[in-house]
Design a protein around this motif. Sequence first.
Motif, mmCIF file in Angstrom:
data_model
loop_
_atom_site.group_PDB
_atom_site.id
_atom_site.type_symbol
_atom_site.label_atom_id
_atom_site.label_comp_id
_atom_site.label_asym_id
_atom_site.label_seq_id
_atom_site.Cartn_x
_atom_site.Cartn_y
_atom_site.Cartn_z
ATOM 1 N N GLU A 6 -15.212 138.828 70.334
ATOM 2 C CA GLU A 6 -16.285 138.283 69.518
ATOM 3 C C GLU A 6 -17.599 138.200 70.292
ATOM 4 O O GLU A 6 -18.678 138.371 69.730
ATOM 5 C CB GLU A 6 -15.876 136.888 69.035
ATOM 6 C CG GLU A 6 -16.259 136.617 67.617
ATOM 7 C CD GLU A 6 -15.666 135.334 67.096
ATOM 8 O OE1 GLU A 6 -15.988 134.987 65.961
ATOM 9 O OE2 GLU A 6 -14.899 134.671 67.814
ATOM 10 N N VAL A 7 -17.511 137.906 71.570
ATOM 11 C CA VAL A 7 -18.681 137.811 72.438
ATOM 12 C C VAL A 7 -18.428 138.672 73.675
ATOM 13 O O VAL A 7 -17.439 138.485 74.370
ATOM 14 C CB VAL A 7 -18.943 136.358 72.884
ATOM 15 C CG1 VAL A 7 -20.181 136.282 73.758
ATOM 16 C CG2 VAL A 7 -19.085 135.437 71.671
ATOM 17 N N GLY A 27 -18.887 133.875 76.384
ATOM 18 C CA GLY A 27 -18.767 135.183 76.997
ATOM 19 C C GLY A 27 -17.992 135.049 78.292
ATOM 20 O O GLY A 27 -17.665 133.938 78.728
ATOM 21 N N LYS A 50 -27.728 141.450 67.054
ATOM 22 C CA LYS A 50 -26.621 140.648 67.588
ATOM 23 C C LYS A 50 -26.630 140.710 69.111
ATOM 24 O O LYS A 50 -25.629 141.065 69.768
ATOM 25 C CB LYS A 50 -25.274 141.114 67.023
ATOM 26 C CG LYS A 50 -25.151 140.960 65.512
ATOM 27 C CD LYS A 50 -23.704 141.144 65.086
ATOM 28 C CE LYS A 50 -23.537 141.063 63.596
ATOM 29 N NZ LYS A 50 -24.060 142.248 62.885
ATOM 30 N N TYR A 68 -22.676 140.184 70.392
ATOM 31 C CA TYR A 68 -21.643 139.489 69.628
ATOM 32 C C TYR A 68 -21.412 140.204 68.313
ATOM 33 O O TYR A 68 -22.229 141.009 67.861
ATOM 34 C CB TYR A 68 -22.028 138.032 69.412
ATOM 35 C CG TYR A 68 -23.299 137.812 68.624
ATOM 36 C CD1 TYR A 68 -24.540 137.787 69.265
ATOM 37 C CD2 TYR A 68 -23.268 137.607 67.242
ATOM 38 C CE1 TYR A 68 -25.705 137.573 68.556
ATOM 39 C CE2 TYR A 68 -24.431 137.394 66.530
ATOM 40 C CZ TYR A 68 -25.650 137.379 67.187
ATOM 41 O OH TYR A 68 -26.809 137.173 66.477
ATOM 42 N N CYS A 101 -25.877 139.288 76.371
ATOM 43 C CA CYS A 101 -24.607 139.204 75.644
ATOM 44 C C CYS A 101 -24.788 139.866 74.287
ATOM 45 O O CYS A 101 -25.869 139.797 73.703
ATOM 46 C CB CYS A 101 -24.173 137.757 75.428
ATOM 47 S SG CYS A 101 -23.570 136.935 76.901
#
Lengths: 114, 111
Positions: free
Chosen positions: B3-4, B102, B70, B25, B23
Amino acid sequence: DTAVSQTPKYLVTQMGNDKSIKCEQNLGHDTMYWYKQDSKKFLKIMFSYNNKELIINETVPNRFSPKSPDKAHLNLHINSLELGDSAVYFCASRLQGLGGNTIYFGEGSWLTVV
Amino acid sequence: QKEVEQDPGPLSVPEGAIVSLNCTYSNSAFQYFMWYRQYSRKGPELLMYTYSSGNKEDGRFTAQVDKSSKYISLFIRDSQPSDSATYLCAMRVSNNNDMRFGAGTRLTVKP
Protein backbone atom coordinates in the motif's frame (compact mmCIF):
# COMPACT_ATOMS: atom_id res chain seq x y z
CA ASP A 1 8.62 12.35 32.26
CA THR A 2 8.36 9.68 29.57
CA ALA A 3 5.11 9.93 27.63
CA VAL A 4 4.99 6.32 26.46
CA SER A 5 7.09 3.91 28.45
CA GLN A 6 7.56 0.23 27.80
CA THR A 7 9.47 -2.47 29.62
CA PRO A 8 11.69 -4.33 29.25
CA LYS A 9 13.86 -2.52 26.71
CA TYR A 10 15.89 -5.63 25.93
CA LEU A 11 14.77 -9.23 26.26
CA VAL A 12 16.64 -12.36 25.28
CA THR A 13 14.75 -15.61 25.75
CA GLN A 14 14.62 -19.18 24.52
CA MET A 15 12.21 -20.65 22.01
CA GLY A 16 9.05 -21.94 23.55
CA ASN A 17 9.03 -19.50 26.46
CA ASP A 18 6.18 -17.13 27.30
CA LYS A 19 6.99 -13.46 27.82
CA SER A 20 5.21 -10.15 28.35
CA ILE A 21 6.01 -6.58 27.42
CA LYS A 22 4.35 -3.82 29.38
CA CYS A 23 3.35 -0.38 28.16
CA GLU A 24 2.01 2.69 29.87
CA GLN A 25 1.17 6.16 28.56
CA ASN A 26 0.61 9.25 30.68
CA LEU A 27 -0.73 11.46 27.88
CA GLY A 28 -4.42 10.82 28.48
CA HIS A 29 -4.74 9.29 25.01
CA ASP A 30 -7.65 7.04 24.18
CA THR A 31 -5.96 4.82 21.59
CA MET A 32 -2.95 2.61 22.06
CA TYR A 33 -1.07 0.39 19.63
CA TRP A 34 1.47 -2.34 19.33
CA TYR A 35 3.74 -2.24 16.30
CA LYS A 36 6.36 -4.73 15.21
CA GLN A 37 9.49 -3.54 13.41
CA ASP A 38 11.52 -6.21 11.67
CA SER A 39 15.21 -6.20 10.77
CA LYS A 40 14.47 -4.28 7.58
CA LYS A 41 12.87 -1.48 9.62
CA PHE A 42 9.40 -2.17 8.27
CA LEU A 43 6.91 -0.98 10.89
CA LYS A 44 3.74 -3.04 10.94
CA ILE A 45 0.70 -2.55 13.14
CA MET A 46 -0.29 -5.53 15.27
CA PHE A 47 -3.05 -4.28 17.54
CA SER A 48 -4.96 -1.16 18.35
CA TYR A 49 -7.02 -0.52 21.45
CA ASN A 50 -9.49 2.33 21.73
CA ASN A 51 -10.91 2.92 25.18
CA LYS A 52 -10.03 -0.64 26.14
CA GLU A 53 -11.64 -2.23 23.11
CA LEU A 54 -9.68 -4.05 20.45
CA ILE A 55 -10.37 -2.41 17.11
CA ILE A 56 -7.60 -3.72 14.89
CA ASN A 57 -6.12 -7.17 14.85
CA GLU A 58 -3.96 -7.50 11.76
CA THR A 59 -3.09 -11.05 10.82
CA VAL A 60 -1.08 -11.75 13.91
CA PRO A 61 -0.71 -15.30 15.28
CA ASN A 62 -2.94 -15.96 18.25
CA ARG A 63 0.19 -16.62 20.32
CA PHE A 64 0.18 -12.83 20.67
CA SER A 65 -2.44 -11.49 23.03
CA PRO A 66 -2.84 -7.85 24.00
CA LYS A 67 -4.32 -6.95 27.34
CA SER A 68 -5.52 -3.52 28.36
CA PRO A 69 -6.42 -3.27 32.06
CA ASP A 70 -7.23 0.43 31.60
CA LYS A 71 -6.94 3.25 29.09
CA ALA A 72 -3.36 4.04 30.06
CA HIS A 73 -1.96 0.53 29.75
CA LEU A 74 -1.62 -1.94 26.91
CA ASN A 75 0.46 -5.03 27.57
CA LEU A 76 1.56 -7.63 25.05
CA HIS A 77 1.81 -11.27 26.01
CA ILE A 78 3.52 -13.76 23.72
CA ASN A 79 3.16 -17.52 24.15
CA SER A 80 5.47 -20.21 22.81
CA LEU A 81 8.02 -17.81 21.38
CA GLU A 82 9.51 -18.63 17.98
CA LEU A 83 12.75 -17.51 16.31
CA GLY A 84 10.73 -15.40 13.87
CA ASP A 85 9.32 -13.36 16.73
CA SER A 86 12.71 -11.66 17.13
CA ALA A 87 12.07 -8.00 16.37
CA VAL A 88 11.59 -4.63 17.98
CA TYR A 89 8.12 -4.11 19.45
CA PHE A 90 6.88 -0.55 19.80
CA CYS A 91 4.01 0.59 21.92
CA ALA A 92 2.35 3.81 20.80
CA SER A 93 -0.60 6.01 21.65
CA ARG A 94 -2.76 8.66 19.97
CA LEU A 95 -5.71 10.89 20.75
CA GLN A 96 -8.41 10.36 18.15
CA GLY A 97 -10.12 13.21 16.40
CA LEU A 98 -8.89 16.48 14.91
CA GLY A 99 -5.17 16.92 15.39
CA GLY A 100 -4.80 13.27 16.30
CA ASN A 101 -2.20 12.58 13.69
CA THR A 102 0.60 12.45 16.17
CA ILE A 103 1.30 8.93 17.28
CA TYR A 104 3.69 8.91 20.20
CA PHE A 105 5.97 5.90 20.27
CA GLY A 106 7.75 4.29 23.15
CA GLU A 107 11.47 3.57 23.01
CA GLY A 108 10.91 0.01 21.81
CA SER A 109 11.48 -3.44 23.27
CA TRP A 110 14.20 -5.45 21.56
CA LEU A 111 13.17 -9.09 21.66
CA THR A 112 15.66 -11.78 20.69
CA VAL A 113 14.54 -15.40 20.64
CA VAL A 114 17.36 -17.96 20.68
CA GLN B 1 1.98 -4.28 -4.41
CA LYS B 2 2.39 -2.78 -0.94
CA GLU B 3 0.00 0.00 0.00
CA VAL B 4 2.91 2.34 0.75
CA GLU B 5 6.21 2.05 -1.07
CA GLN B 6 9.42 3.65 0.14
CA ASP B 7 12.98 3.07 -1.02
CA PRO B 8 14.90 1.81 2.05
CA GLY B 9 18.20 3.26 0.81
CA PRO B 10 20.66 3.62 2.41
CA LEU B 11 21.19 7.19 1.29
CA SER B 12 24.45 8.95 2.06
CA VAL B 13 25.00 12.67 1.42
CA PRO B 14 27.63 15.26 2.40
CA GLU B 15 26.80 17.88 5.00
CA GLY B 16 24.95 20.83 3.48
CA ALA B 17 23.34 18.82 0.69
CA ILE B 18 19.64 18.95 -0.14
CA VAL B 19 18.00 15.61 0.62
CA SER B 20 14.90 14.33 -1.13
CA LEU B 21 12.96 11.43 0.38
CA ASN B 22 9.91 9.97 -1.32
CA CYS B 23 7.00 7.59 -0.96
CA THR B 24 4.35 6.38 -3.34
CA TYR B 25 1.03 4.86 -2.35
CA SER B 26 -1.84 3.02 -3.94
CA ASN B 27 -4.84 3.88 -1.73
CA SER B 28 -6.43 7.06 -3.07
CA ALA B 29 -8.48 7.35 0.14
CA PHE B 30 -5.46 8.45 2.19
CA GLN B 31 -5.94 12.03 3.40
CA TYR B 32 -3.31 12.57 6.08
CA PHE B 33 0.36 12.21 5.30
CA MET B 34 3.11 12.14 7.88
CA TRP B 35 6.86 11.89 8.08
CA TYR B 36 8.47 10.28 11.08
CA ARG B 37 12.13 10.33 12.03
CA GLN B 38 13.69 7.41 13.88
CA TYR B 39 17.13 7.60 15.41
CA SER B 40 19.04 4.41 16.08
CA ARG B 41 17.68 2.47 19.07
CA LYS B 42 14.79 4.91 19.50
CA GLY B 43 11.10 5.04 18.66
CA PRO B 44 9.84 7.03 15.66
CA GLU B 45 8.87 10.66 16.32
CA LEU B 46 6.59 12.82 14.20
CA LEU B 47 8.45 15.30 12.05
CA MET B 48 5.72 16.78 9.86
CA TYR B 49 2.20 16.12 8.71
CA THR B 50 0.17 17.40 5.78
CA TYR B 51 -3.52 17.16 5.07
CA SER B 52 -4.45 16.38 1.44
CA SER B 53 -2.34 17.93 -1.32
CA GLY B 54 0.09 20.81 -1.02
CA ASN B 55 3.31 21.89 0.62
CA LYS B 56 4.24 22.50 4.21
CA GLU B 57 7.47 24.04 5.42
CA ASP B 58 9.03 23.86 8.86
CA GLY B 59 12.53 25.24 9.13
CA ARG B 60 14.85 23.20 6.94
CA PHE B 61 12.12 20.64 6.22
CA THR B 62 9.49 20.79 3.47
CA ALA B 63 6.79 18.18 2.96
CA GLN B 64 4.99 17.90 -0.36
CA VAL B 65 1.94 15.86 -1.28
CA ASP B 66 0.76 15.24 -4.82
CA LYS B 67 -2.45 13.25 -4.55
CA SER B 68 -2.95 13.11 -8.30
CA SER B 69 0.31 11.16 -8.61
CA LYS B 70 -0.04 9.43 -5.22
CA TYR B 71 3.43 10.69 -4.36
CA ILE B 72 4.78 12.42 -1.26
CA SER B 73 8.17 13.93 -0.61
CA LEU B 74 10.24 15.27 2.25
CA PHE B 75 13.01 17.74 1.46
CA ILE B 76 15.78 18.57 3.90
CA ARG B 77 17.80 21.69 3.15
CA ASP B 78 21.30 22.29 4.46
CA SER B 79 21.45 18.75 5.83
CA GLN B 80 23.34 18.21 9.08
CA PRO B 81 25.01 15.12 10.55
CA SER B 82 22.31 15.24 13.24
CA ASP B 83 19.74 14.53 10.50
CA SER B 84 21.22 11.04 10.13
CA ALA B 85 18.32 8.72 10.93
CA THR B 86 15.68 6.56 9.30
CA TYR B 87 12.78 8.52 7.84
CA LEU B 88 9.41 6.80 7.60
CA CYS B 89 6.45 8.07 5.67
CA ALA B 90 3.01 7.28 7.06
CA MET B 91 -0.52 7.93 5.92
CA ARG B 92 -4.08 7.31 6.95
CA VAL B 93 -7.63 7.73 5.79
CA SER B 94 -9.66 10.40 7.57
CA ASN B 95 -11.77 9.07 10.42
CA ASN B 96 -9.94 5.81 10.19
CA ASN B 97 -7.74 4.58 12.95
CA ASP B 98 -5.33 2.66 10.76
CA MET B 99 -2.04 4.31 9.84
CA ARG B 100 0.17 2.69 7.20
CA PHE B 101 3.93 3.14 7.29
CA GLY B 102 6.51 2.95 4.54
CA ALA B 103 9.57 0.79 5.04
CA GLY B 104 11.73 3.78 6.00
CA THR B 105 14.77 5.31 4.27
CA ARG B 106 18.04 5.25 6.15
CA LEU B 107 19.86 8.56 5.71
CA THR B 108 23.47 9.33 6.65
CA VAL B 109 24.78 12.88 6.44
CA LYS B 110 28.58 12.89 6.45
CA PRO B 111 30.49 15.84 7.95
